[in-house]
Scaffold this motif. Structure first.
Motif, PDB file in Angstrom:
ATOM      1  N   LYS A 153      -4.000   7.354  -9.365  1.00  0.00           N
ATOM      2  CA  LYS A 153      -3.036   6.270  -9.524  1.00  0.00           C
ATOM      3  C   LYS A 153      -1.865   6.443  -8.732  1.00  0.00           C
ATOM      4  O   LYS A 153      -1.089   5.691  -8.139  1.00  0.00           O
ATOM      5  CB  LYS A 153      -2.661   6.435 -10.970  1.00  0.00           C
ATOM      6  CG  LYS A 153      -1.520   5.457 -11.584  1.00  0.00           C
ATOM      7  CD  LYS A 153      -1.105   5.309 -12.660  1.00  0.00           C
ATOM      8  CE  LYS A 153       0.307   4.631 -13.089  1.00  0.00           C
ATOM      9  NZ  LYS A 153       0.384   3.461 -12.479  1.00  0.00           N
ATOM     10  N   TYR A 154      -1.350   7.759  -8.643  1.00  0.00           N
ATOM     11  CA  TYR A 154      -0.217   8.154  -7.880  1.00  0.00           C
ATOM     12  C   TYR A 154      -0.089   8.992  -6.536  1.00  0.00           C
ATOM     13  O   TYR A 154       0.782   9.065  -5.780  1.00  0.00           O
ATOM     14  CB  TYR A 154       0.763   9.245  -8.749  1.00  0.00           C
ATOM     15  CG  TYR A 154       1.143   8.472 -10.095  1.00  0.00           C
ATOM     16  CD1 TYR A 154       2.287   7.793 -10.004  1.00  0.00           C
ATOM     17  CD2 TYR A 154       0.617   8.888 -11.358  1.00  0.00           C
ATOM     18  CE1 TYR A 154       2.768   7.215 -11.398  1.00  0.00           C
ATOM     19  CE2 TYR A 154       1.071   8.488 -12.580  1.00  0.00           C
ATOM     20  CZ  TYR A 154       2.229   7.500 -12.519  1.00  0.00           C
ATOM     21  OH  TYR A 154       2.458   7.037 -13.640  1.00  0.00           O
ATOM     22  N   GLY A 155      -1.319   8.761  -6.015  1.00  0.00           N
ATOM     23  CA  GLY A 155      -1.550   9.515  -4.692  1.00  0.00           C
ATOM     24  C   GLY A 155      -1.108  10.871  -4.796  1.00  0.00           C
ATOM     25  O   GLY A 155      -1.484  11.458  -3.592  1.00  0.00           O
ATOM     26  N   ASP A 191       8.964   5.298 -10.037  1.00  0.00           N
ATOM     27  CA  ASP A 191       8.056   5.360  -8.791  1.00  0.00           C
ATOM     28  C   ASP A 191       7.196   3.911  -8.851  1.00  0.00           C
ATOM     29  O   ASP A 191       6.712   3.710  -9.593  1.00  0.00           O
ATOM     30  CB  ASP A 191       7.272   6.538  -9.104  1.00  0.00           C
ATOM     31  CG  ASP A 191       7.960   7.938  -8.914  1.00  0.00           C
ATOM     32  OD1 ASP A 191       9.059   7.707  -8.167  1.00  0.00           O
ATOM     33  OD2 ASP A 191       7.411   8.906  -9.326  1.00  0.00           O
ATOM     34  N   SER A 216       0.832  -1.262   0.062  1.00  0.00           N
ATOM     35  CA  SER A 216      -0.017  -0.140   0.035  1.00  0.00           C
ATOM     36  C   SER A 216       0.898   1.260  -0.002  1.00  0.00           C
ATOM     37  O   SER A 216       2.056   1.121   0.273  1.00  0.00           O
ATOM     38  CB  SER A 216      -0.903  -0.030   1.126  1.00  0.00           C
ATOM     39  OG  SER A 216      -0.285  -0.092   2.425  1.00  0.00           O
ATOM     40  N   TYR A 262       3.570  16.143  -8.250  1.00  0.00           N
ATOM     41  CA  TYR A 262       4.606  14.872  -8.789  1.00  0.00           C
ATOM     42  C   TYR A 262       5.614  15.679  -9.447  1.00  0.00           C
ATOM     43  O   TYR A 262       6.947  15.203  -9.191  1.00  0.00           O
ATOM     44  CB  TYR A 262       3.863  14.020  -9.893  1.00  0.00           C
ATOM     45  CG  TYR A 262       4.518  12.997 -10.295  1.00  0.00           C
ATOM     46  CD1 TYR A 262       4.480  11.634  -9.741  1.00  0.00           C
ATOM     47  CD2 TYR A 262       5.344  13.070 -11.450  1.00  0.00           C
ATOM     48  CE1 TYR A 262       5.034  10.664 -10.195  1.00  0.00           C
ATOM     49  CE2 TYR A 262       5.966  11.915 -11.802  1.00  0.00           C
ATOM     50  CZ  TYR A 262       5.930  10.855 -11.248  1.00  0.00           C
ATOM     51  OH  TYR A 262       6.614   9.579 -11.881  1.00  0.00           O
ATOM     52  N   ASP A 313       2.983  -3.098  -7.131  1.00  0.00           N
ATOM     53  CA  ASP A 313       4.334  -3.083  -7.960  1.00  0.00           C
ATOM     54  C   ASP A 313       5.345  -3.980  -7.263  1.00  0.00           C
ATOM     55  O   ASP A 313       5.584  -3.721  -5.994  1.00  0.00           O
ATOM     56  CB  ASP A 313       4.813  -1.707  -8.134  1.00  0.00           C
ATOM     57  CG  ASP A 313       4.011  -0.990  -9.032  1.00  0.00           C
ATOM     58  OD1 ASP A 313       3.086  -1.443  -9.785  1.00  0.00           O
ATOM     59  OD2 ASP A 313       4.187   0.402  -8.947  1.00  0.00           O
ATOM     60  N   PHE A 364       5.540   9.623  -0.985  1.00  0.00           N
ATOM     61  CA  PHE A 364       4.252   9.470  -1.444  1.00  0.00           C
ATOM     62  C   PHE A 364       3.227   9.472  -0.048  1.00  0.00           C
ATOM     63  O   PHE A 364       2.292   9.001  -0.117  1.00  0.00           O
ATOM     64  CB  PHE A 364       3.708   8.746  -2.332  1.00  0.00           C
ATOM     65  CG  PHE A 364       4.751   8.677  -3.753  1.00  0.00           C
ATOM     66  CD1 PHE A 364       4.344   9.933  -4.416  1.00  0.00           C
ATOM     67  CD2 PHE A 364       5.430   8.034  -4.248  1.00  0.00           C
ATOM     68  CE1 PHE A 364       5.021  10.050  -5.816  1.00  0.00           C
ATOM     69  CE2 PHE A 364       6.165   8.055  -5.395  1.00  0.00           C
ATOM     70  CZ  PHE A 364       5.839   9.225  -6.073  1.00  0.00           C
ATOM     71  N   CYS A 398       3.777   4.021   3.636  1.00  0.00           N
ATOM     72  CA  CYS A 398       4.214   2.988   2.427  1.00  0.00           C
ATOM     73  C   CYS A 398       4.464   1.606   3.184  1.00  0.00           C
ATOM     74  O   CYS A 398       5.363   1.567   4.019  1.00  0.00           O
ATOM     75  CB  CYS A 398       5.452   3.082   1.703  1.00  0.00           C
ATOM     76  SG  CYS A 398       5.664   1.669   0.387  1.00  0.00           S
ATOM     77  N   HIS A 438       3.958   1.747  -6.642  1.00  0.00           N
ATOM     78  CA  HIS A 438       2.835   2.339  -6.040  1.00  0.00           C
ATOM     79  C   HIS A 438       2.291   0.710  -5.942  1.00  0.00           C
ATOM     80  O   HIS A 438       2.659  -0.243  -6.086  1.00  0.00           O
ATOM     81  CB  HIS A 438       1.957   2.880  -7.034  1.00  0.00           C
ATOM     82  CG  HIS A 438       2.469   4.331  -7.074  1.00  0.00           C
ATOM     83  ND1 HIS A 438       2.404   5.373  -6.321  1.00  0.00           N
ATOM     84  CD2 HIS A 438       3.110   4.670  -8.350  1.00  0.00           C
ATOM     85  CE1 HIS A 438       2.950   6.504  -6.819  1.00  0.00           C
ATOM     86  NE2 HIS A 438       3.447   6.015  -7.804  1.00  0.00           N
ATOM     87  N   GLY A 490       3.247   4.276  -1.521  1.00  0.00           N
ATOM     88  CA  GLY A 490       4.149   4.291  -2.739  1.00  0.00           C
ATOM     89  C   GLY A 490       5.388   4.867  -2.421  1.00  0.00           C
ATOM     90  O   GLY A 490       5.687   5.119  -1.214  1.00  0.00           O
TER      91      GLY A 490
END
Length: 276
Positions: free
Chosen positions: A264-266, A55, A42, A272, A60, A76, A79, A57, A44
């Motif tokens: 997607k990237y938070g 990166d 969970s 970003y 992955d 992010f 994690c 997430h 990233g």
């Protein structure tokens, strides 16, 4: 500062799960004398490998061969990640042959992504390994080794391997691979399921069903995924406006792009870019 970290896997397979917070800082670049398999459950994180930035997430995996310098930052937010250390001899030849590009798979860093439908199963395998790590009796070394084989075999079956991101989707169905390549070649254009289906000789409904069954992700989701991958690359490699990048990546609505990117990237596309 760069250094070599003593191998966690000099005597077999080891696994640990930890929650990392943004305040966590590594002392500098380092490498291991064994393999490192890194999984994001969970949140990233950001990996710096040589001069490259990756990166990661939720869902992955990152495979790092021995003696590859790397550095991890948790930019992010929180994690939850698992790290599995192992040696070359811990992977059976039969398992090695099942991996894509089997002759070279373990020779270079590789990212592979678990479809959302399979993530609970992956987490279960990982939890079994970290539980066994705590038991550590006379049977644990062999149990951990065998569970590592199962983990790689499951990944070889369901994951998308990003040797040339984001084209590669792990499936034996040539029409599904053709559809994925068509999307990756035409992602910047307005795409419809009917157009993609015509390119591979399927009906739109059948293609949608088969694509999800083979890859674990919907056709529209994959189109958005490809567009977001290209947009993320442009955010860090160009100074063009976010709206321009969104349009060039195939998004006709900048607000939809921003919402999809954050999902997607938070973080927002602007944040970003700042972090990068």
């Amino acid at each position: 500062m760069a250094g070599t970290v003593p191998s966690h896997g000099t005597d077999g397979v080891h696994a640990e799960t930890r929650l990392r917070e943004p305040s966590f800082r590594m002392s500098g670049n380092h490498c291991h004398t064994c393999y490192e398999l890194f999984y994001v459950e969970s949140g990233g994180c950001r990996f710096l490998i040589d001069e490259h930035i990756f990166d990661l997430h939720a869902g992955d995996f990152l495979l790092l061969p021995p003696m590859v310098l790397h550095y991890t930052r948790y930019v992010f937010g929180n994690c939850r990640r698992t790290v599995i250390f192992f040696r070359e001899e811990d992977i059976l030849d039969e398992v090695r042959q099942c991996m894509p590009n089997s002759a070279s798979f373990f020779q270079a860093p590789a990212i592979f992504q678990v479809p959302e439908a399979y993530r609970n199963q992956i987490i279960l395998y990982i939890k079994e390994m970290t539980t066994e790590e705590k038991i550590r009796d006379s049977r644990s070394a062999l149990i951990l080794k065998m569970r590592l084989q199962t983990l790689f075999l499951l990944c070889s079956r369901v994951c998308s391997f990003l040797f040339e991101p984001p084209v590669d989707i792990h499936t034996t169905n040539p029409q599904i691979l053709q559809a994925a390549r068509f999307i990756c070649q035409r992602y910047s254009e307005p795409l419809t399921s009917a157009e993609i289906a015509r390119a591979v000789g399927f009906s739109p409904n059948y293609l949608s069903r088969r694509f999800r069954a083979e890859t674990g992700i919907g056709l529209h989701e994959y189109i958005v995924f490809v567009r977001l991958q290209h947009a993320a690359q442009e955010l860090v490699s160009t100074s063009d406006s976010i709206t321009t990048i969104a349009l060039r990546s195939g998004f006709s609505d900048s607000n939809y792009f921003k919402d999809s990117f954050k999902k997607k990237y938070g973080i927002t596309p602007r944040d970003y870019r700042k972090l990068s």
